[in-house]
Design a protein around this motif. Sequence first.
Motif, PDB file in Angstrom:
ATOM      1  N   UNK A  74      -6.292  -0.613  -4.254  1.00  0.00           N
ATOM      2  CA  UNK A  74      -5.494  -0.495  -5.479  1.00  0.00           C
ATOM      3  C   UNK A  74      -4.311  -1.468  -5.435  1.00  0.00           C
ATOM      4  N   UNK A  75      -3.605  -1.494  -4.315  1.00  0.00           N
ATOM      5  CA  UNK A  75      -2.452  -2.398  -4.179  1.00  0.00           C
ATOM      6  C   UNK A  75      -2.879  -3.865  -4.198  1.00  0.00           C
ATOM      7  N   UNK A  97       1.180  -2.391   5.100  1.00  0.00           N
ATOM      8  CA  UNK A  97       2.522  -1.958   5.519  1.00  0.00           C
ATOM      9  C   UNK A  97       3.091  -0.932   4.535  1.00  0.00           C
ATOM     10  N   UNK A  98       2.899  -1.157   3.253  1.00  0.00           N
ATOM     11  CA  UNK A  98       3.368  -0.204   2.235  1.00  0.00           C
ATOM     12  C   UNK A  98       2.743   1.164   2.466  1.00  0.00           C
ATOM     13  N   UNK A  99       1.452   1.195   2.714  1.00  0.00           N
ATOM     14  CA  UNK A  99       0.749   2.469   2.910  1.00  0.00           C
ATOM     15  C   UNK A  99       1.253   3.173   4.166  1.00  0.00           C
ATOM     16  N   UNK A 100       1.482   2.418   5.219  1.00  0.00           N
ATOM     17  CA  UNK A 100       2.019   3.001   6.455  1.00  0.00           C
ATOM     18  C   UNK A 100       3.399   3.602   6.193  1.00  0.00           C
ATOM     19  N   UNK A 101       4.240   2.864   5.462  1.00  0.00           N
ATOM     20  CA  UNK A 101       5.574   3.372   5.146  1.00  0.00           C
ATOM     21  C   UNK A 101       5.516   4.592   4.224  1.00  0.00           C
ATOM     22  N   UNK A 158      -0.871  -7.461  -4.521  1.00  0.00           N
ATOM     23  CA  UNK A 158      -0.158  -7.354  -3.248  1.00  0.00           C
ATOM     24  C   UNK A 158      -1.006  -7.963  -2.137  1.00  0.00           C
ATOM     25  N   UNK A 159      -0.430  -8.841  -1.306  1.00  0.00           N
ATOM     26  CA  UNK A 159      -1.195  -9.363  -0.163  1.00  0.00           C
ATOM     27  C   UNK A 159      -1.652  -8.210   0.740  1.00  0.00           C
TER      28      UNK A 159
END
Length: 112
Positions: free
Chosen positions: A68-69, A81-85, A74-75
């Motif tokens: 989705x991102x 990294x976004x998902x981990x955060x 989004x690269x």
Amino acid sequence: MTADDSFGRLEDDDYPAFTMGRAAEMLGTTPNFLRAIGEARLITPLRSEGGHRRYSRYQLRIAARARELVDQGTPIEAACRIIILEDQLEEAQRINAEYRRAAGPPHPPAAA
């Protein structure tokens, strides 16, 4: 393990029931995408005895969020990294809520 036991595990979110090809098909992506998010350490698929990657329902939900991102521009490394955060934030909020429940209701200020 009997056939009945194996069938029952298909409902388990952590059971690696899906091959790479099936997982990619379900997500509408390519096996290379799944390899890339594996290399970024977003998910780590289990391996069959023959060394083939196997994915769980939980891992597919994470991969779907990554897709989705990426589809939004989004690269892939940033998406991972976004998902981990996001996951870390959710866990911190869960722990905070547990602490608040354990502490009980706030006490009103004492009258002076």
